[in-house]
Write an enzyme that holds these catalytic residues in place. Structure first.
Site, PDB file in Angstrom:
ATOM      1  N   GLY A 106     -15.758  46.200  34.720  1.00 12.06           N
ATOM      2  CA  GLY A 106     -15.198  46.794  35.952  1.00 12.06           C
ATOM      3  C   GLY A 106     -13.880  46.145  36.310  1.00 12.06           C
ATOM      4  O   GLY A 106     -13.453  45.168  35.699  1.00 12.06           O
ATOM      5  N   ARG A 114     -10.069  42.394  38.710  1.00 12.10           N
ATOM      6  CA  ARG A 114      -8.887  41.834  39.375  1.00 12.10           C
ATOM      7  C   ARG A 114      -7.843  42.919  39.626  1.00 12.10           C
ATOM      8  O   ARG A 114      -6.652  42.645  39.692  1.00 12.10           O
ATOM      9  CB  ARG A 114      -8.297  40.731  38.523  1.00 12.10           C
ATOM     10  N   LYS A 162      -2.723  45.363  39.660  1.00  9.46           N
ATOM     11  CA  LYS A 162      -3.418  44.371  38.829  1.00  9.46           C
ATOM     12  C   LYS A 162      -3.105  42.966  39.350  1.00  9.46           C
ATOM     13  O   LYS A 162      -1.946  42.643  39.582  1.00  9.46           O
ATOM     14  CB  LYS A 162      -2.939  44.525  37.376  1.00  9.46           C
ATOM     15  N   ASP A 207     -11.237  34.829  39.219  1.00  7.21           N
ATOM     16  CA  ASP A 207     -10.625  34.640  40.535  1.00  7.21           C
ATOM     17  C   ASP A 207      -9.915  35.900  41.029  1.00  7.21           C
ATOM     18  O   ASP A 207      -9.330  35.908  42.110  1.00  7.21           O
ATOM     19  CB  ASP A 207      -9.622  33.474  40.492  1.00  7.21           C
ATOM     20  N   ASP A 233     -13.498  48.955  26.599  1.00  8.29           N
ATOM     21  CA  ASP A 233     -13.060  49.015  27.998  1.00  8.29           C
ATOM     22  C   ASP A 233     -11.531  49.019  28.101  1.00  8.29           C
ATOM     23  O   ASP A 233     -10.987  49.216  29.184  1.00  8.29           O
ATOM     24  CB  ASP A 233     -13.641  47.851  28.805  1.00  8.29           C
ATOM     25  N   ASP A 250      -3.917  48.309  28.990  1.00  9.36           N
ATOM     26  CA  ASP A 250      -4.269  46.889  29.089  1.00  9.36           C
ATOM     27  C   ASP A 250      -3.568  46.037  28.031  1.00  9.36           C
ATOM     28  O   ASP A 250      -4.068  45.849  26.925  1.00  9.36           O
ATOM     29  CB  ASP A 250      -5.790  46.684  29.015  1.00  9.36           C
TER      30      ASP A 250
HETATM   31  P1  AMP Z   1      -9.140  42.244  30.107  1.00 10.53           P
HETATM   32  O1  AMP Z   1      -9.303  41.231  29.028  1.00 10.53           O
HETATM   33  O2  AMP Z   1      -7.940  41.975  30.985  1.00 10.53           O
HETATM   34  O3  AMP Z   1      -9.196  43.649  29.623  1.00 10.53           O
HETATM   35  O4  AMP Z   1     -10.378  42.016  31.098  1.00 10.53           O
HETATM   36  C1  AMP Z   1     -11.724  42.166  30.713  1.00 10.53           C
HETATM   37  C2  AMP Z   1     -12.591  42.159  31.947  1.00 10.53           C
HETATM   38  O5  AMP Z   1     -12.489  40.906  32.630  1.00 10.53           O
HETATM   39  C3  AMP Z   1     -12.211  43.207  32.984  1.00 10.53           C
HETATM   40  O6  AMP Z   1     -13.389  43.671  33.587  1.00 10.53           O
HETATM   41  C4  AMP Z   1     -11.355  42.433  33.955  1.00 10.53           C
HETATM   42  O7  AMP Z   1     -11.315  43.007  35.233  1.00 10.53           O
HETATM   43  C5  AMP Z   1     -12.037  41.087  33.958  1.00 10.53           C
HETATM   44  N1  AMP Z   1     -11.110  39.999  34.323  1.00 10.53           N
HETATM   45  C6  AMP Z   1     -10.103  39.508  33.562  1.00 10.53           C
HETATM   46  N2  AMP Z   1      -9.460  38.527  34.217  1.00 10.53           N
HETATM   47  C7  AMP Z   1     -10.072  38.382  35.418  1.00 10.53           C
HETATM   48  C8  AMP Z   1      -9.865  37.530  36.555  1.00 10.53           C
HETATM   49  N3  AMP Z   1      -8.895  36.615  36.595  1.00 10.53           N
HETATM   50  N4  AMP Z   1     -10.699  37.701  37.612  1.00 10.53           N
HETATM   51  C9  AMP Z   1     -11.690  38.607  37.589  1.00 10.53           C
HETATM   52  N5  AMP Z   1     -11.932  39.430  36.553  1.00 10.53           N
HETATM   53  C10 AMP Z   1     -11.139  39.331  35.489  1.00 10.53           C
HETATM   54 MG    MG Z   2      -9.152  45.387  30.199  1.00 17.41          MG
END
Ligand code: AMP
Ligand code: MG
Length: 474
Positions: A76, A79, A99, A111, A238, A248
């Site tokens: 989900g 952030r 973002k 965070d 995702d 992403d």
């Molecule tokens: P990503 O690698 O950016 O595609 O993120 C994978 C998952 O981790 C997604 O659900 C993001 O929303 C979550 N996510 C990544 N970084 C953070 C963060 N700093 N705080 C909360 N969720 C995160």
């Molecule tokens: Mg992602």
């Protein structure tokens, strides 16, 4: 769109002292936003998540996905928040996604923040991809702050506003399938089809036909990544858009020297997302989406659609590569002509972007005119052998050198966002100098045009910038 700030958002979202560090007029135009509005002080508040424009009802989206091949039942927007959607004068719908927006119900242990480094990478690369003609989310603006974020070291927090027709991913479907919420799955599919694939609303088999269009978009997208020498780095389901757009940006990379096994993600120890794996991973990810659609469509229809992927992706790749070589006609031996050059480039560590840009200068009348091309290769005779075949092939189709150069310059970029270029922009921004971000943004919006004052940006990377480690940490 006009910006009339009205309400404030909860303080958990707000970044302290937000300021607009870069604004992209090309993306603003897509939502009919006058770039002059960016000069208003409230703009950093709106795009930094602290002020709401009337009509904005932010939400975080739920999804799951396969990460490195393993199903993770809940991910989900951890952030990011969807600020709202804007329909422009042409009737196109654009989602505004913020973002780095702070904690959401899906933040898990995170965070909710994004660091300046990762927002700059996403902002610049999405615009670089768009400049190259590759479908992608768009970067509207970057908002900086003094907020401290803790990663391997202390970094500055920032926010990015990005735009897309929607942020629905393969994983948005997967979560309802694995939770056995078939009714919700159908509501989602119907919503997506009605809003984004309206030509499929009437008629039978609409879910399978929707899947078939996702197959097609994904196949074409990945062929484009392969042709330009770009790796995504984290092709989890995702991070796969149903719109066939690049979504992403994390540890992505444009390759410098050609290397088919190029791994841009420092954390990808097994090379699951290596450059040469991307076409297969596209298929693997689509099979996950097909699985999630099983409650809505016939298995056979989904399978038929999935079977189209490989020929589509390969056919598109060959078409793009023929254009990169300046070939017009289609011949059976083209695949080996292309593969043999790539193998030579790999052996001799030849820069992918620079060499293809130079290949347009190849002359068919006399081999002696091609000295600069030979100089890319340590074993010049091996290159000569290949170049003879290439020249013969060009003569066969009566290719004219000057015309071919013009055509090839339109498809072989002079400038790509090499890791060291973005790294320089990041290091300056960390010293509060944002000028390099804006310089790269403008340059990369026209990557095929010669911009003589910017020649330094077309050079190979300096030694320090050759193998920069980029990981998922963002
Ligand atoms: P990503 O690698 O950016 O595609 O993120 C994978 C998952 O981790 C997604 O659900 C993001 O929303 C979550 N996510 C990544 N970084 C953070 C963060 N700093 N705080 C909360 N969720 C995160
Ligand atoms: Mg992602």
């Amino acid at each position: 769109m006009r910006v009339f700030p009205r309400r404030s958002t909860p303080s958990s979202i707000q970044l302290p002292s937000p300021r607009l560090v870069s604004f992209n007029p090309a993306a603003a135009e897509l939502i009919d936003l006058d770039p002059e509005q960016a000069k208003r002080p409230e703009c950093a508040g709106v795009f930094g998540g602290s002020l709401l424009v009337p009509g904005m009802e932010p939400l975080a989206m739920l999804y799951s996905g396969h990460q490195f091949g393993v199903y993770v039942p809940q991910l989900g927007d951890g952030r990011a928040i969807l600020l709202g959607e804007v329909r422009n004068e042409r009737g196109e719908k654009w989602d505004l996604h913020l973002k780095g927006a702070g904690l959401t119900p899906f933040s898990r242990e995170g965070d909710g923040r994004a660091v300046l480094r990762s927002t700059i990478r996403e902002y610049l690369c999405s615009e670089a991809m768009h400049g190259l003609g590759i479908p992608t989310t768009r970067g509207l603006c970057l908002v900086g702050s003094d907020h401290q974020v803790y990663r391997e070291q202390v970094e500055t927090g920032a926010m990015l506003v990005r735009m897309a027709p929607s942020h629905v991913r393969f994983g948005t479907f997967e979560i309802f399938y694995y939770r056995k919420q078939h009714e919700q799955l159908k509501i989602l599919a119907d919503y997506v089809i009605a809003n984004h694939f309206p030509h499929l609303v009437d008629g039978s088999n609409k879910y399978a036909r929707f899947f078939s269009e996702v197959v097609e978009g994904t196949a074409k997208l990945i062929a484009q990544w392969q042709a330009v020498g770009w790796a995504h780095g984290v092709m989890n389901t995702d991070n796969m858009s149903i719109h066939g757009i690049t979504l992403d940006y994390g540890p992505f990379g444009f390759m410098d020297d050609y290397n088919s096994g190029f791994i841009c993600n420092h954390s990808d120890h097994n090379g699951r997302y290596a450059f040469n794996q991307q076409p297969y991973i596209g298929l693997w990810n689509l099979s996950c989406l097909a699985q999630a659609l099983l409650p809505l469509a016939e298995k056979e229809d989904l399978k038929t659609a999935l079977d189209r992927y490989t020929p589509l992706c390969e056919g598109q790749y060959m078409e793009l590569m023929r254009a990169k070589f300046g070939l017009i006609e289609t011949k059976e031996e083209d695949a080996s002509l292309i593969q043999d050059l790539l193998a030579l480039m790999q052996l001799h560590h030849v820069d992918y972007t620079i060499f293809f840009r130079a290949l347009g200068l190849c002359r068919t009348e006399s081999a002696s005119l091609n000295e600069p091309l030979r100089d890319f290769f340590l074993d010049r005779e091996a290159f000569d052998k290949w170049a003879h075949r290439y020249a013969d092939r060009l003569r066969e189709e009566r290719s004219r050198d000057d015309d071919r150069l013009v055509r090839m310059n339109r498809v072989n970029p002079k400038y790509v966002l090499r890791n060291y270029l973005v790294q320089t922009a990041i290091e300056k921004a960390q010293q509060k100098d944002f000028s390099e971000i804006n310089r790269l943004l403008t340059l990369l919006q026209n990557p095929y045009s010669d911009q003589p004052a910017m020649n330094a940006y077309a050079a190979p990377p300096p030694n320090w910038g050759k193998h920069l480690a980029v990981s998922c940490s963002s």
